[in-house]
Design a protein around this motif. Structure first.
Motif, PDB file in Angstrom:
ATOM      1  N   ILE A 158       0.836  -1.202   0.000  1.00  9.02           N
ATOM      2  CA  ILE A 158       0.000   0.000   0.000  1.00  9.02           C
ATOM      3  C   ILE A 158       0.871   1.253   0.000  1.00  9.02           C
ATOM      4  O   ILE A 158       0.614   2.202  -0.747  1.00  9.02           O
ATOM      5  CB  ILE A 158      -0.937  -0.013   1.216  1.00  9.02           C
ATOM      6  N   ALA A 159       1.905   1.262   0.842  1.00 14.63           N
ATOM      7  CA  ALA A 159       2.776   2.433   0.911  1.00 14.63           C
ATOM      8  C   ALA A 159       3.529   2.645  -0.402  1.00 14.63           C
ATOM      9  O   ALA A 159       3.723   3.788  -0.837  1.00 14.63           O
ATOM     10  CB  ALA A 159       3.762   2.285   2.065  1.00 14.63           C
ATOM     11  N   GLU A 160       3.947   1.571  -1.046  1.00 16.66           N
ATOM     12  CA  GLU A 160       4.679   1.706  -2.309  1.00 16.66           C
ATOM     13  C   GLU A 160       3.770   2.140  -3.445  1.00 16.66           C
ATOM     14  O   GLU A 160       4.227   2.731  -4.424  1.00 16.66           O
ATOM     15  CB  GLU A 160       5.369   0.386  -2.644  1.00 16.66           C
ATOM     16  N   ALA A 161       2.459   1.833  -3.334  1.00 18.09           N
ATOM     17  CA  ALA A 161       1.519   2.254  -4.376  1.00 18.09           C
ATOM     18  C   ALA A 161       1.021   3.672  -4.168  1.00 18.09           C
ATOM     19  O   ALA A 161       0.353   4.238  -5.035  1.00 18.09           O
ATOM     20  CB  ALA A 161       0.330   1.290  -4.419  1.00 18.09           C
ATOM     21  N   TRP A 162       1.332   4.270  -3.019  1.00 15.99           N
ATOM     22  CA  TRP A 162       0.843   5.604  -2.684  1.00 15.99           C
ATOM     23  C   TRP A 162       1.397   6.653  -3.631  1.00 15.99           C
ATOM     24  O   TRP A 162       2.528   6.563  -4.111  1.00 15.99           O
ATOM     25  CB  TRP A 162       1.249   5.943  -1.258  1.00 15.99           C
ATOM     26  N   ASN A 163       0.581   7.674  -3.899  1.00 16.33           N
ATOM     27  CA  ASN A 163       1.042   8.849  -4.630  1.00 16.33           C
ATOM     28  C   ASN A 163       0.351  10.069  -4.031  1.00 16.33           C
ATOM     29  O   ASN A 163      -0.679   9.951  -3.346  1.00 16.33           O
ATOM     30  CB  ASN A 163       0.767   8.723  -6.138  1.00 16.33           C
ATOM     31  N   PRO A 164       0.891  11.274  -4.261  1.00 15.76           N
ATOM     32  CA  PRO A 164       0.332  12.470  -3.613  1.00 15.76           C
ATOM     33  C   PRO A 164      -1.148  12.715  -3.879  1.00 15.76           C
ATOM     34  O   PRO A 164      -1.823  13.376  -3.088  1.00 15.76           O
ATOM     35  CB  PRO A 164       1.197  13.600  -4.179  1.00 15.76           C
ATOM     36  N   TRP A 165      -1.688  12.183  -4.999  1.00 12.99           N
ATOM     37  CA  TRP A 165      -3.100  12.385  -5.294  1.00 12.99           C
ATOM     38  C   TRP A 165      -4.003  11.717  -4.262  1.00 12.99           C
ATOM     39  O   TRP A 165      -5.173  12.078  -4.136  1.00 12.99           O
ATOM     40  CB  TRP A 165      -3.432  11.852  -6.686  1.00 12.99           C
ATOM     41  N   LEU A 213       0.155   3.667  11.517  1.00 14.93           N
ATOM     42  CA  LEU A 213      -0.706   3.058  10.504  1.00 14.93           C
ATOM     43  C   LEU A 213      -1.305   4.126   9.596  1.00 14.93           C
ATOM     44  O   LEU A 213      -1.365   3.956   8.371  1.00 14.93           O
ATOM     45  CB  LEU A 213      -1.805   2.249  11.192  1.00 14.93           C
ATOM     46  N   PHE A 214      -1.735   5.244  10.172  1.00 21.53           N
ATOM     47  CA  PHE A 214      -2.258   6.345   9.364  1.00 21.53           C
ATOM     48  C   PHE A 214      -1.182   6.887   8.429  1.00 21.53           C
ATOM     49  O   PHE A 214      -1.457   7.181   7.258  1.00 21.53           O
ATOM     50  CB  PHE A 214      -2.760   7.454  10.289  1.00 21.53           C
ATOM     51  N   ALA A 215       0.050   7.006   8.945  1.00 23.04           N
ATOM     52  CA  ALA A 215       1.143   7.511   8.110  1.00 23.04           C
ATOM     53  C   ALA A 215       1.421   6.589   6.931  1.00 23.04           C
ATOM     54  O   ALA A 215       1.690   7.056   5.813  1.00 23.04           O
ATOM     55  CB  ALA A 215       2.404   7.680   8.964  1.00 23.04           C
ATOM     56  N   VAL A 216       1.347   5.280   7.148  1.00 22.83           N
ATOM     57  CA  VAL A 216       1.614   4.325   6.069  1.00 22.83           C
ATOM     58  C   VAL A 216       0.466   4.292   5.069  1.00 22.83           C
ATOM     59  O   VAL A 216       0.686   4.256   3.856  1.00 22.83           O
ATOM     60  CB  VAL A 216       1.862   2.917   6.667  1.00 22.83           C
ATOM     61  N   LEU A 217      -0.769   4.331   5.555  1.00 25.53           N
ATOM     62  CA  LEU A 217      -1.922   4.193   4.669  1.00 25.53           C
ATOM     63  C   LEU A 217      -2.192   5.455   3.851  1.00 25.53           C
ATOM     64  O   LEU A 217      -2.492   5.375   2.655  1.00 25.53           O
ATOM     65  CB  LEU A 217      -3.171   3.858   5.490  1.00 25.53           C
ATOM     66  N   TYR A 218      -2.084   6.630   4.487  1.00 25.10           N
ATOM     67  CA  TYR A 218      -2.568   7.858   3.846  1.00 25.10           C
ATOM     68  C   TYR A 218      -1.485   8.892   3.560  1.00 25.10           C
ATOM     69  O   TYR A 218      -1.728   9.814   2.778  1.00 25.10           O
ATOM     70  CB  TYR A 218      -3.647   8.498   4.727  1.00 25.10           C
ATOM     71  N   LEU A 219      -0.328   8.770   4.188  1.00 29.33           N
ATOM     72  CA  LEU A 219       0.718   9.773   4.004  1.00 29.33           C
ATOM     73  C   LEU A 219       1.944   9.235   3.290  1.00 29.33           C
ATOM     74  O   LEU A 219       2.973   9.906   3.217  1.00 29.33           O
ATOM     75  CB  LEU A 219       1.127  10.361   5.362  1.00 29.33           C
TER      76      LEU A 219
END
Length: 319
Positions: free
Chosen positions: A173-180, A244-250
Motif C-alpha cells: 500500500i505504501a509503495e503504491a501511494w502517490n500524492p493524489w 498506521l495512518f502515516a503508512v496508509l494515507y501519508l
C-alpha cells in the motif's frame, strides 16, 4: 547472519520501539497540553523541561501496592492488562517503517493489524467484568458499544485504501501511494482518524473512562503496575494508529530523504499524527453516548461506504 539471530534482533528491536515510542508520545502529551493550556507542566524531573517525568511516574507506579478486590474474579482481573497491551505489540511488529525496516513482513498485514487492535478491547471488557464494580462494568459496556460502532467504518476506510493500492500488504500500500491520494482518499482518512480516536477511547470519545461520570470506568479498581500497563496500552495504541495512518494515507517512507533514511520519515509523519491526537484531546469536549452512536452510524459509515464506492469506480475505470 543466521536466521535465528535475525529473528532475535527483529524481536528485540520491536520490543525496544514498543517500550520507547509510547513514552515519547506520553511526554509529548504532557508538554503539548501544558503549552495549549497556558501552563508549564512538569518541569523538574530530570532537569531540562522535566524530560524524566514519565520515568518518575513509572517508578511511582512500581512502588504502589497491587490491590485485587475481594469479590473480583482474580484470574481474569490480573490477566486483563496483558490482554489489553499485547495486541498492540503484535500490531506494531507488522507495521513497516520502510520496505526493509519491519519486524515481520506479513502478507495481508493490514488485516492482521486491524484484527490485533480489535482483540485489545477484550482486555478492557475483562477488566470491567471481573472487577465486581458497577462503574467498571458500565465502562466495559460502553467500550463494547463503542467498538461495535467504530470498527466497521475503520475497516471500510482501510478496505478503500487496499482496493486503491491493489494489495492488503502495508508495504504494498505504501509503495503504491502517490500524492493524489491526499485528495482522493481524504474522506476515508477522516473516517479512519475519527474511528481510531474512538477505538483508543481518547477524547472526545472517552465515555468509557469518563472520570466525572463513572470514576475511571473499567480501570477503577486497578492500582500499581497493572494500572500503569493500561496507561501504556493507551499510548501504545496512539503509536500504532499514528504509524498506521502515516503508512496508509501519508505514503509512509516516501519523502525527500534517501531510501536508507525512509524509516525516519515514517516516524516523523507518525509523530505529527500523534500531535493531532493530543490536540483533539485539549480542544474538544466529551460527546454524549447518543452523539457517539449517531456520529458512527449516520455519518461515518455512509461516508466510508461512499469512499469505497468511489475507489471501486476509479480502479475499474483506470484498468
Amino acid at each position: 547472519m543466521s536466521p535465528w539471530l535475525e529473528v532475535v534482533l527483529r524481536a528485540a528491536s520491536v520490543l525496544a520501539a514498543f517500550l520507547v515510542l509510547p513514552l515519547v508520545v506520553g511526554q509529548t502529551e504532557h508538554k503539548v497540553m501544558a503549552h495549549m493550556q497556558g501552563r508549564l507542566g512538569p518541569m523538574y524531573a530530570g532537569g531540562f523541561h522535566g524530560w524524566a517525568q514519565l520515568v518518575a511516574d513509572g517508578v511511582k507506579f512500581v512502588q504502589k501496592e497491587d490491590i485485587t478486590p475481594a469479590r473480583a474474579d482474580r484470574g481474569v482481573f490480573r490477566l486483563a492488562p496483558a490482554v489489553a497491551l499485547i495486541p498492540y505489540l503484535v500490531a506494531l511488529a507488522v507495521i513497516p517503517l520502510s520496505p526493509t525496516v519491519v519486524g515481520a513482513d506479513v502478507e495481508a498485514s493490514a488485516v492482521l493489524v486491524l484484527a490485533a487492535m480489535g482483540v485489545g478491547i477484550i482486555g478492557t471488557l475483562m477488566a470491567g467484568w471481573s472487577s465486581a464494580n458497577k462503574y467498571s462494568l458500565l465502562g466495559a459496556m460502553r467500550s463494547a458499544a463503542q467498538l461495535v460502532s467504530y470498527e466497521l467504518p475503520m475497516v471500510l476506510a482501510v478496505a478503500s485504501v487496499a482496493l486503491a493500492a491493489g494489495s492488503l500488504s502495508l508495504v504494498g500500500i505504501a509503495e503504491a501511494w502517490n500524492p493524489w491520494w491526499l485528495l482522493w482518499q481524504f474522506p476515508g482518512a477522516f473516517v479512519f482518524l475519527v474511528a481510531a480516536l474512538a477505538e483508543l477511547q481518547r477524547p472526545p470519545f472517552d465515555m468509557p473512562v469518563a472520570d466525572s461520570e463513572i470514576v475511571f470506568g473499567s480501570y477503577t479498581e486497578y492500582s500499581g503496575l497493572r494500572f500503569a500497563f493500561f496507561l501504556l496500552a493507551e499510548y501504545a495504541g496512539i503509536v500504532v494508529m499514528s504509524l498506521l495512518f502515516a503508512v496508509l494515507y501519508l505514503g509512509g517512507w516516501a519523502g525527500p530523504f534517501e531510501s536508507g533514511l525512509g524509516w525516519l520519515w515514517t516516524l516523523l509523519k507518525g509523530f505529527a499524527v500523534a500531535v493531532v491526537v493530543i490536540w483533539l484531546r485539549v480542544s474538544w469536549p466529551r460527546l454524549r453516548e447518543d452523539q457517539l452512536q449517531r456520529l458512527a452510524w449516520v455519518w461515518l459509515v455512509p461516508i466510508a461506504l461512499l469512499q469505497l464506492a468511489i475507489t471501486a469506480v476509479g480502479v475499474v475505470m483506470t484498468r
